[in-house]
Design a protein around this motif. Structure first.
Motif, PDB file in Angstrom:
ATOM      1  N   ARG A 302      -2.491  53.052 -40.224  1.00 29.06           N
ATOM      2  CA  ARG A 302      -1.738  52.046 -39.485  1.00 29.06           C
ATOM      3  C   ARG A 302      -2.105  52.074 -37.996  1.00 29.06           C
ATOM      4  O   ARG A 302      -2.215  51.029 -37.347  1.00 29.06           O
ATOM      5  CB  ARG A 302      -0.230  52.258 -39.660  1.00 29.06           C
ATOM      6  CG  ARG A 302       0.220  52.100 -41.100  1.00 29.06           C
ATOM      7  CD  ARG A 302       1.719  52.038 -41.240  1.00 29.06           C
ATOM      8  NE  ARG A 302       2.078  51.940 -42.654  1.00 29.06           N
ATOM      9  CZ  ARG A 302       1.974  50.844 -43.375  1.00 29.06           C
ATOM     10  NH1 ARG A 302       1.528  49.739 -42.818  1.00 29.06           N
ATOM     11  NH2 ARG A 302       2.309  50.850 -44.650  1.00 29.06           N
ATOM     12  N   TRP A 303      -2.275  53.270 -37.454  1.00 27.63           N
ATOM     13  CA  TRP A 303      -2.658  53.381 -36.033  1.00 27.63           C
ATOM     14  C   TRP A 303      -4.058  52.837 -35.805  1.00 27.63           C
ATOM     15  O   TRP A 303      -4.314  52.124 -34.836  1.00 27.63           O
ATOM     16  CB  TRP A 303      -2.564  54.840 -35.604  1.00 27.63           C
ATOM     17  CG  TRP A 303      -3.135  55.097 -34.237  1.00 27.63           C
ATOM     18  CD1 TRP A 303      -2.536  54.867 -33.033  1.00 27.63           C
ATOM     19  CD2 TRP A 303      -4.436  55.613 -33.955  1.00 27.63           C
ATOM     20  NE1 TRP A 303      -3.372  55.213 -32.008  1.00 27.63           N
ATOM     21  CE2 TRP A 303      -4.560  55.686 -32.539  1.00 27.63           C
ATOM     22  CE3 TRP A 303      -5.507  56.037 -34.738  1.00 27.63           C
ATOM     23  CZ2 TRP A 303      -5.699  56.146 -31.909  1.00 27.63           C
ATOM     24  CZ3 TRP A 303      -6.643  56.498 -34.113  1.00 27.63           C
ATOM     25  CH2 TRP A 303      -6.739  56.554 -32.717  1.00 27.63           C
ATOM     26  N   PHE A 304      -4.984  53.134 -36.705  1.00 29.17           N
ATOM     27  CA  PHE A 304      -6.381  52.743 -36.518  1.00 29.17           C
ATOM     28  C   PHE A 304      -6.589  51.244 -36.719  1.00 29.17           C
ATOM     29  O   PHE A 304      -7.520  50.657 -36.147  1.00 29.17           O
ATOM     30  CB  PHE A 304      -7.275  53.513 -37.495  1.00 29.17           C
ATOM     31  CG  PHE A 304      -8.737  53.422 -37.194  1.00 29.17           C
ATOM     32  CD1 PHE A 304      -9.315  54.187 -36.193  1.00 29.17           C
ATOM     33  CD2 PHE A 304      -9.549  52.550 -37.908  1.00 29.17           C
ATOM     34  CE1 PHE A 304     -10.666  54.097 -35.914  1.00 29.17           C
ATOM     35  CE2 PHE A 304     -10.905  52.446 -37.633  1.00 29.17           C
ATOM     36  CZ  PHE A 304     -11.465  53.223 -36.634  1.00 29.17           C
ATOM     37  N   SER A 305      -5.727  50.610 -37.516  1.00 25.35           N
ATOM     38  CA  SER A 305      -5.924  49.191 -37.819  1.00 25.35           C
ATOM     39  C   SER A 305      -5.682  48.284 -36.612  1.00 25.35           C
ATOM     40  O   SER A 305      -6.247  47.198 -36.524  1.00 25.35           O
ATOM     41  CB  SER A 305      -4.982  48.764 -38.948  1.00 25.35           C
ATOM     42  OG  SER A 305      -3.638  48.773 -38.506  1.00 25.35           O
ATOM     43  N   HIS A 306      -4.829  48.723 -35.669  1.00 32.16           N
ATOM     44  CA  HIS A 306      -4.498  47.951 -34.464  1.00 32.16           C
ATOM     45  C   HIS A 306      -3.862  46.595 -34.797  1.00 32.16           C
ATOM     46  O   HIS A 306      -3.927  45.663 -34.000  1.00 32.16           O
ATOM     47  CB  HIS A 306      -5.737  47.725 -33.594  1.00 32.16           C
ATOM     48  CG  HIS A 306      -6.302  48.984 -33.024  1.00 32.16           C
ATOM     49  ND1 HIS A 306      -5.646  49.719 -32.050  1.00 32.16           N
ATOM     50  CD2 HIS A 306      -7.451  49.650 -33.287  1.00 32.16           C
ATOM     51  CE1 HIS A 306      -6.370  50.775 -31.734  1.00 32.16           C
ATOM     52  NE2 HIS A 306      -7.462  50.762 -32.475  1.00 32.16           N
ATOM     53  N   LYS A 307      -3.243  46.492 -35.962  1.00 31.72           N
ATOM     54  CA  LYS A 307      -2.520  45.270 -36.296  1.00 31.72           C
ATOM     55  C   LYS A 307      -1.245  45.203 -35.463  1.00 31.72           C
ATOM     56  O   LYS A 307      -0.590  46.217 -35.223  1.00 31.72           O
ATOM     57  CB  LYS A 307      -2.187  45.217 -37.780  1.00 31.72           C
ATOM     58  CG  LYS A 307      -3.407  45.114 -38.688  1.00 31.72           C
ATOM     59  CD  LYS A 307      -2.992  45.111 -40.153  1.00 31.72           C
ATOM     60  CE  LYS A 307      -4.214  45.034 -41.061  1.00 31.72           C
ATOM     61  NZ  LYS A 307      -3.835  45.074 -42.500  1.00 31.72           N
ATOM     62  N   THR A 308      -0.883  44.013 -35.070  1.00 36.71           N
ATOM     63  CA  THR A 308       0.249  43.848 -34.155  1.00 36.71           C
ATOM     64  C   THR A 308       1.545  44.409 -34.741  1.00 36.71           C
ATOM     65  O   THR A 308       2.260  45.163 -34.079  1.00 36.71           O
ATOM     66  CB  THR A 308       0.453  42.357 -33.823  1.00 36.71           C
ATOM     67  OG1 THR A 308      -0.745  41.836 -33.244  1.00 36.71           O
ATOM     68  CG2 THR A 308       1.603  42.177 -32.850  1.00 36.71           C
ATOM     69  N   HIS A 309       1.835  44.059 -35.986  1.00 34.43           N
ATOM     70  CA  HIS A 309       3.087  44.501 -36.594  1.00 34.43           C
ATOM     71  C   HIS A 309       3.091  46.010 -36.835  1.00 34.43           C
ATOM     72  O   HIS A 309       4.126  46.668 -36.670  1.00 34.43           O
ATOM     73  CB  HIS A 309       3.331  43.756 -37.906  1.00 34.43           C
ATOM     74  CG  HIS A 309       3.534  42.282 -37.724  1.00 34.43           C
ATOM     75  ND1 HIS A 309       4.650  41.769 -37.109  1.00 34.43           N
ATOM     76  CD2 HIS A 309       2.766  41.212 -38.061  1.00 34.43           C
ATOM     77  CE1 HIS A 309       4.575  40.456 -37.076  1.00 34.43           C
ATOM     78  NE2 HIS A 309       3.436  40.084 -37.653  1.00 34.43           N
ATOM     79  N   ASP A 310       1.946  46.581 -37.226  1.00 31.44           N
ATOM     80  CA  ASP A 310       1.864  48.029 -37.390  1.00 31.44           C
ATOM     81  C   ASP A 310       2.026  48.734 -36.051  1.00 31.44           C
ATOM     82  O   ASP A 310       2.670  49.796 -35.965  1.00 31.44           O
ATOM     83  CB  ASP A 310       0.523  48.410 -38.024  1.00 31.44           C
ATOM     84  CG  ASP A 310       0.462  48.067 -39.504  1.00 31.44           C
ATOM     85  OD1 ASP A 310       1.537  47.981 -40.122  1.00 31.44           O
ATOM     86  OD2 ASP A 310      -0.644  47.883 -40.035  1.00 31.44           O
ATOM     87  N   ALA A 311       1.449  48.168 -35.011  1.00 32.64           N
ATOM     88  CA  ALA A 311       1.582  48.753 -33.673  1.00 32.64           C
ATOM     89  C   ALA A 311       3.033  48.736 -33.209  1.00 32.64           C
ATOM     90  O   ALA A 311       3.520  49.702 -32.605  1.00 32.64           O
ATOM     91  CB  ALA A 311       0.700  48.005 -32.684  1.00 32.64           C
ATOM     92  N   ASP A 312       3.749  47.643 -33.498  1.00 37.06           N
ATOM     93  CA  ASP A 312       5.170  47.564 -33.142  1.00 37.06           C
ATOM     94  C   ASP A 312       5.970  48.647 -33.859  1.00 37.06           C
ATOM     95  O   ASP A 312       6.863  49.278 -33.271  1.00 37.06           O
ATOM     96  CB  ASP A 312       5.727  46.188 -33.499  1.00 37.06           C
ATOM     97  CG  ASP A 312       5.146  45.084 -32.626  1.00 37.06           C
ATOM     98  OD1 ASP A 312       4.616  45.405 -31.542  1.00 37.06           O
ATOM     99  OD2 ASP A 312       5.202  43.908 -33.052  1.00 37.06           O
ATOM    100  N   LEU A 313       5.667  48.863 -35.137  1.00 36.60           N
ATOM    101  CA  LEU A 313       6.365  49.892 -35.905  1.00 36.60           C
ATOM    102  C   LEU A 313       6.092  51.278 -35.336  1.00 36.60           C
ATOM    103  O   LEU A 313       7.012  52.097 -35.176  1.00 36.60           O
ATOM    104  CB  LEU A 313       5.943  49.824 -37.374  1.00 36.60           C
ATOM    105  CG  LEU A 313       6.500  50.930 -38.285  1.00 36.60           C
ATOM    106  CD1 LEU A 313       8.020  50.904 -38.301  1.00 36.60           C
ATOM    107  CD2 LEU A 313       5.948  50.800 -39.697  1.00 36.60           C
TER     108      LEU A 313
END
Length: 447
Positions: A302-313
């Motif tokens: 999740r950290w490596f993906s840099h997706k906005t929603h994952d970053a918010d989480l």
């Protein structure tokens, strides 16, 4: 070996556990009953006033009720899996811990679903779930899995109890008449003949294989309830094996804690020995390594993906729940690994301490999966009051949570007052199969 006289010896040895209550045991039972009554009072308040007395709101629709449900259900599934493995592969030292595992399995499977009922706002509509189920819903399949597993585990537990019911029926002295009649009814005519014994062993072996499969399937379905959504933090392809490993992690931990308490309270040092703790500790070490690997993979991806929603989480986890995150995913994993990895640290007390840390860390890990994820929704609600976005459990929820734990312990104690926690039939079978025809209790444990 004179089997009849040996049965009488064992009944005499274990009778105090079944018939006598000490002053301290009555005090502890009174405290547990007090917690249950406190929970019942909280439940009445919740039913009368509704869910506004809890911390659950529009965003965080699940709280510690669902966390307790996941914890107890995963405990039951791990117990079923471990119990099935012990019986199916005829593990030599299974007799000392098998009944502990079996009781944990059934009791936790009874307590766990109760928390789902507490999470439902309209209990009067509960029957619609059975009358008009949606077969496409993972929740429907989870209910089917839980009911099937409960029936299977209950039958399996009863089958393992039958020989001891027969021994207590034929050899108990100075017991109340109601108890003798109860043993006669539950023994269902079992006389320990070679034919009956072989048939029962065969059925039990088949059931042990079935509950292993049930445990895997049922907990996989529970994991799919989360992973089949688009919600960041839940939408994961590894949730099913991750949940299974986590269930085993908590299950082994609770078993070790139960072994320690039962061994200390009932003075069963000659049955539940250090070798059992070391064996369970090594298993906990292996599972903690697996659990740590899955946890790292989940958060790293999740950290490596840099997706906005994952970053918010992740921001929510690292800012608002930083210390909880550290305890659940670092202390709760690394401390048991350090203690159990080095042979010099593998004492009974240190292994039990590692198990306590593992169980607390696992419960907190479930909390971090549910609450922070709901606080950072995939589709946030606009113009929502802060108290509706953030979750904080109220005393109502904590009262019912502690009442569930107290009920778990009470059920466990009641079953231990019905049959010995060490299966007498297992001791008889082991001694019957000995090369010399007879084994003393000491030989039975040291073999």
């Amino acid at each position: 070996m004179n089997v009849d006289s040996r049965k009488r010896e064992l009944v005499k040895e274990f009778s105090p556990m079944l018939l006598k209550s000490t002053k301290w045991s009555k005090i502890w039972i009174g405290i547990l009953v007090g917690f249950v009554l406190w929970g019942l009072a909280a439940f009445v308040i919740q039913v009368v006033k509704g869910h506004e007395v809890t911390g659950m709101r529009d965003n965080v629709v699940w709280g510690i009720y669902i966390i307790n449900f996941i914890f107890f259900v995963c405990l039951s599934y791990s117990g079923a899996f471990i119990s099935g493995i012990l019986h199916f592969f005829k593990t030599p030292w299974k007799n000392s811990i098998s009944r502990i595992v079996e009781i944990i399995t059934v009791v936790s499977l009874i307590i766990g679903p109760i928390f789902i009922l507490l999470c439902i706002g309209r209990l009067d509509r509960l029957h619609y779930l059975f009358l008009y189920p949606r077969i496409q819903s993972p929740i429907t399949w989870d209910i089917i899995a839980i009911i099937t597993d409960l029936i299977g585990c209950f039958i399996y537990l009863y089958l393992t109890f039958i020989p001891d019911f027969a021994i207590l029926r034929d050899n108990s002295e100075d017991v109340p008449e109601w108890r003798r009649k109860l043993y006669t009814f539950l023994a269902i005519g079992y006389r320990d003949t070679p034919t009956q014994r072989n048939r029962l062993h065969k059925i039990t072996r088949i059931m042990s294989a079935m509950i292993i499969a049930l445990a895997i399937v049922a907990y996989t379905v529970l994991a799919w309830i989360f992973s089949l959504t688009l919600q960041p933090g839940w939408n994961s392809t590894i949730f099913a094996p991750y949940f299974i490993v986590a269930g085993l992690y908590s299950g082994v931990g609770v078993i070790i804690i139960a072994m320690y308490l039962i061994r200390k309270y009932f003075k069963l040092d000659h049955y539940i020995r250090k070798v059992h703790f070391i064996g369970a500790g090594v298993i906990l070490l292996v599972i903690s390594l697996l659990f740590g690997y899955f946890t790292f993979s989940e958060y790293f991806s999740r950290w490596f993906s840099h997706k906005t929603h994952d970053a918010d989480l992740l921001n929510t986890l690292f800012n608002k729940y930083f210390w909880e995150f550290i305890f659940a995913n670092y202390i709760g994993v690394l401390v048991p690994i350090v203690i159990l990895f080095f042979k010099r640290f593998r004492t009974i007390k240190s292994i039990t301490f590692a198990a306590v840390i593992a169980v607390l860390g696992l419960w907190l890990n479930r909390y971090l999966i549910v609450v922070p994820t709901l606080e950072t929704p995939y589709l946030p609600i606009q113009d929502t009051r802060p108290e509706f976005i953030h979750y904080s459990a109220t005393w109502i929820e904590w009262a019912l949570s502690f009442a569930g734990i107290a009920a778990f312990v009470l059920f466990f104690i009641l079953i231990m007052r019905l049959v010995p926690i060490i299966p007498m039939s297992g001791i008889i079978d082991y001694e019957r199969e000995g090369k010399g025809g007879t084994y003393s209790v000491t030989q039975y444990q040291l073999k």
